[in-house]
Design a protein around this motif. Structure first.
Motif: not given
Lengths: 423, 512
Positions: A68, A76, A79, A122-123, A337, A369, A372, A377, A381-382
């Motif tokens: 992140l 986002d 974030y 990502h993710a 996060v 994605w 967030l 979550l 967490d992501l």
């Protein structure tokens, strides 16, 4: 089965696998017998041929890499709410797009990002997340959740390639064996190429030959490293005879990672038969002082050091060399996060991976994605929307010439993210 | 230092975090099956004499003096003596350690003597550990202290504990190594080195830092028995344990999160900020006396001293001894070393690079340098290269303690090189050597080269080598086992370092 029981079972299997260790590196008969049923027979069928795929370099970002920060979700708004002190400000992001920005410490890699040979996903995450470093690392290295497989995934992959030379699978930067290679495929670990030399060896005093005789009938646990050392000494003797000078003015940082990647490039350029290299890059466990995107802050400094080493590696190999190399990063988990009170982040889950190489379709962030927002979550967490093994699977198929992945990653469908060009 | 220093949490897991140190008590279930599949124990490579076996395990390597002593006292008498280390004279070592005055220095001293963030304390501490392993007469104390340092690991070097790590070694690990685990655990929890290494010092009641809470349970006590809720509750409870401006431990009530907690069956009202420290200490006492902690410690002690696969019956027995004696460590050690499982474990441990180096110097009878610490620098740095310098494992799980974790080609070559360097006196040059190494190792010259290698093997390893190994060793001297050896043989001196090194390179010497 309850979640707890399931986890206990997994851990039991993981630990068994861990203990198998390097004693089996030479593929002793006893070891092979223990691994029947894990696709070994399939694997052996490939073993006669040579390997003509990409050299795969696996960079383990140990400690829990904060994806992140590295590939920050600047689009986002959640974030910035979750990380008031340590989020990457939009204004500092480089590269990327409206949703994701690259951390400014990755600047040495920006030309590759823009040139299309560096990508991110990502993710990504594990199917059965844990926030224990040690359990998560074992799972990452075994990469076969829910099965009785005990080997490391790089060992299984190496077996599939058919590459069997003494330098086909190498861990660089450590004298200790990498658990990614746990299993029957032959691999070696070297702190450095130059450091691997047997003192006193000469025509007059054939120490190596004496050792070979003493270890010929030793128990496997003792004999395997001695025999692998013997092969490695022979295979690298020519390399050590001449000092290595990186090409294209590549300047490796004088860090453990710089030294390890320099040796990887050296083996690749020497056409030493390197199919798979494992390199560790540590110190990502930033509960405290992960910090802002400024020099002296831990994330900034670590990313910059890593980016400098990777940039030197790519420069050293040049575009022609990189055309046959794929480097990818893995980490045992991402970080929470929300930041903690120490300008850091505790253990989390979803994370980002980096992929670099001539066959990578770079310059973009792949993956779905999940966002967030609180509802998106998972326990703070992501969420992981892509199995990290599926990402690797796509590379193994498109760049390393593997067909079915079932023997490397049981029960995993390769991703079709389109992040690499087929060779 | 020959390599860039690692920072605090560098290279978590390294390449290797093998089962001994991973995931808490998992090893218990895991090991036997793995061992069966992996490799037969290297039995038959070492002497089966029970006294020699005890020395190989309870010390950093047998010496003629230690063998003579244990032969005189018997196993029980020798254990009694070793378990009362204060009564053992160690003046020579103490004199050597005065050259490393910061090795056990307190926080105020380090701060007064060193510039901010200096690594000199780490350097002296590491060298002292090497010196103690090799030359202390209190060998069982030293092996046990090394065990606890690895269990309650605070990496050195690592940033931010520059001023407190040496004090941690003296006032936590060494002070309690033969005491009660409950006291050891509480001392660690109230030491700035631990609170810094695992980030509790910056944890706040608003945003607790979970790092120490998790490792306290996973690594230091019960193992992977906790839930994420346990981690969060423990992190909350541990807030307030921090470090003051002078670098010493302090309990900051204003940082403590109050409120009832339930963690792993422990519950506490934790009603007041002032009472937060007492609540933490109650939690630590609970953890220290937990059945799972007893079993984990018993397992780890077995892995350290008995076999890579801890014998389940011995684990059960030791866990009971531990709990019956209110977490006292000495009764557990006594039970371990006098158990039938220990007696049956001959040949089932392999030396780590650190143990190999210490055993080599001890076996060769090399003494400390006459002055200075250059030899200690060299020994320490060779261990850095092998990945096994004292306290230098970066992540908080400590060095792995099973053979598979160290069985690497590079590691093998490093061992062999170190054997030859020490046998030949090439490196480090400063160690005190016998005037005549051959005479020191083999006082009266036998009639053949074969008999010479046999004598060397008995002296250095405690057992003869198989005939084909003897022949292999002699091949570097261009001799056969039957080649005659006379007093005026000029080649023997030139060949001796190679012969000695190869004896130490043999599979037998790798086993402890």
């Amino acid at each position: 089965m309850t979640a707890q029981a399931c986890c206990d079972e997994n851990r039991k299997l993981l630990s068994r696998r861990g203990l198998l260790g390097r004693g089996l590196a030479a593929g002793a008969a006893g070891a092979l017998a223990g691994l029947v049923g894990e696709g070994l027979s399939t694997r052996m069928a490939f073993a006669a041929g040579g390997y003509s795929g990409d050299t795969l370099v696996v960079l383990s970002l140990r400690g829990g890499f904060d994806g992140l920060s590295a590939i920050a979700p600047i689009g986002d708004p959640e974030y910035y709410k979750a990380r008031p002190a340590i989020a990457l400000p939009k204004s500092q992001a480089i590269g990327g797009d409206a949703m994701f920005g690259l951390h400014p410490a990755l600047a040495p890699l920006l030309p590759m990002w823009k040139g299309g040979s560096l990508a991110a996903v990502h993710a990504v995450g594990h199917p059965n997340p844990t926030r224990s470093h040690f359990a998560a690392m074992e799972e990452m290295e075994r990469a076969a959740a829910g099965t009785s497989t005990r080997t490391g995934w790089l060992d299984r992959m190496l077996g599939m390639t058919g590459a069997t030379g003494p330098l086909a699978g190498v861990s660089l930067g450590t004298a200790m064996p990498s658990r990614l290679f746990t299993g029957p495929s032959a691999d070696i670990s070297m702190a450095t190429v130059d450091g691997l030399a047997l003192a006193g060896e000469s025509d007059k005093r054939p120490m190596a030959a004496a050792l070979r005789k003493m270890y010929a009938s030793a128990p496997t646990l003792l004999a395997a490293p001695a025999k692998a050392a013997d092969s490695a000494l022979t295979a690298t003797a020519g390399l050590r005879a001449t000092a290595y000078v990186p090409a294209n003015g590549a300047a490796y940082p004088s860090t453990p990672l710089g030294a390890a990647l320099r040796d990887v490039a050296r083996l690749i350029k020497a056409k030493a038969g390197l199919a798979v290299a494992a390199v560790d890059c540590g110190d990502w466990d930033m509960h405290e002082g992960l910090g802002t995107a400024a020099k002296g802050q831990r994330m900034y400094d670590n990313l910059l050091e890593t980016a400098n080493a990777l940039a030197a590696f790519a420069a050293d190999l040049g575009p022609a060399g990189m055309a046959n190399v794929t480097l990818l990063t893995v980490s045992e988990f991402g970080r929470r996060v929300a930041e903690n009170g120490s300008r850091g982040a505790d253990h989390g889950h979803g994370n980002a991976m980096l992929l670099m190489g001539g066959g990578v379709k770079g310059g973009k962030v792949y993956g779905k994605w999940p966002g967030l927002s609180a509802g998106a979550l998972v326990a703070g967490d992501l969420a992981a929307t892509t199995d990290y093994r599926a990402v690797i699977g796509e590379i193994l198929q498109k760049r390393c010439g593997l067909g079915s992945l079932k023997d490397v990653f049981p029960d995993v469908a390769p991703a079709s993210l389109g992040l690499a060009a087929a060779r | 230092m020959t390599k860039p220093e690692t920072t605090r949490r560098a290279v978590l897991g390294g390449a290797v975090a093998v089962a001994a140190t991973t995931a808490g008590g998992l090893l218990l279930d895991a090991a036997p099956a793995a061992a069966a599949a992996a490799t037969p124990a290297p039995a038959g490579l070492v002497s089966t004499d029970p006294l020699a076996h005890l020395l190989r395990r309870a010390t950093f390597g047998p010496t003629p003096a230690a063998l003579a002593e244990i032969t005189k006292l018997g196993a029980a008498g020798w254990l009694d003596r070793q378990l009362a280390p204060a009564k053992i004279d160690d003046a020579a070592l103490d004199a050597l350690l005065t050259r490393l005055p910061l090795a056990g220095a307190g926080i105020a001293t380090v701060r007064a003597k060193l510039p901010l963030h200096s690594y000199d304390g780490f350097g002296q501490l590491g060298r002292a550990a090497v010196a103690r392993a090799i030359w202390s007469n209190r060998q069982l104390f030293e092996t046990t202290a090394a065990f606890w340092a690895n269990h309650l690991h605070v990496a050195a070097p690592s940033s931010d504990v520059w001023d407190s790590r040496t004090d941690y070694d003296a006032s936590v690990i060494r002070k309690h190594a033969f005491g009660r685990f409950a006291d050891l655990l509480k001392a660690a929890a109230r030491h700035p080195a631990m609170l810094t290494y695992l980030d509790n010092r910056s944890s706040t009641k608003v945003l607790p830092n979970e790092n120490y809470a998790r490792e306290l349970m996973e690594l230091h006590t019960v193992g992977m028995k906790y839930s994420e809720a346990d981690v969060q509750a423990a992190a909350k409870l541990l807030t307030g344990l921090t470090v003051g401006k002078d670098g010493t431990y302090t309990y900051a009530a204003d940082k403590h999160a109050t409120g009832a907690v339930r963690i792993l069956g422990f519950s506490h009202a934790n009603a007041t900020a002032a009472g937060g420290e007492a609540a933490v200490l109650a939690f630590l006492d609970y953890l220290a006396r937990h059945q799972a902690t007893a079993e984990r410690l018993a397992t780890k002690l077995c892995v350290r001293f008995v076999a890579d696969e801890a014998p389940p019956a011995l684990v059960t027995k030791l866990a009971k001894v531990y709990l019956d004696n209110d977490t006292a460590i000495v009764p557990v050690l006594r039970a371990l070393f006098t158990s039938p499982e220990f007696a049956a474990s001959i040949g089932q441990k392999v030396r780590t690079p650190f143990e190999d180096l210490a055993a080599t110097v001890r076996a060769l009878g090399l003494g400390p340098e006459a002055e200075g610490v250059k030899a200690l620098d060299a020994l320490y740095n060779s261990l850095v290269n092998a990945g096994n310098a004292p306290f230098r494992w970066s992540p908080p799980n400590g060095f792995p303690d099973v053979a598979a974790a160290w069985a690497s080609p590079s590691g093998f070559v490093l061992r062999c090189n170190s054997h030859l360097n020490l046998a030949a006196g090439w490196y480090p040059k400063q160690l005190t050597r016998p005037a005549d190494l051959l005479k020191a190792l083999v006082p009266s010259l036998p009639a053949t080269y074969g008999a010479l290698v046999d004598a060397l093997a008995k002296r250095l390893i405690g057992t003869s080598l198989p005939a084909d190994h003897v022949a292999a060793v002699l091949s570097v001297a261009g001799k056969l086992p039957t080649s005659p050896l006379t007093g005026n043989d000029k080649s023997v001196a030139g060949s001796l370092p190679y012969l000695v090194a190869l004896v130490l390179d043999s599979p037998s010497f790798q086993v402890r």
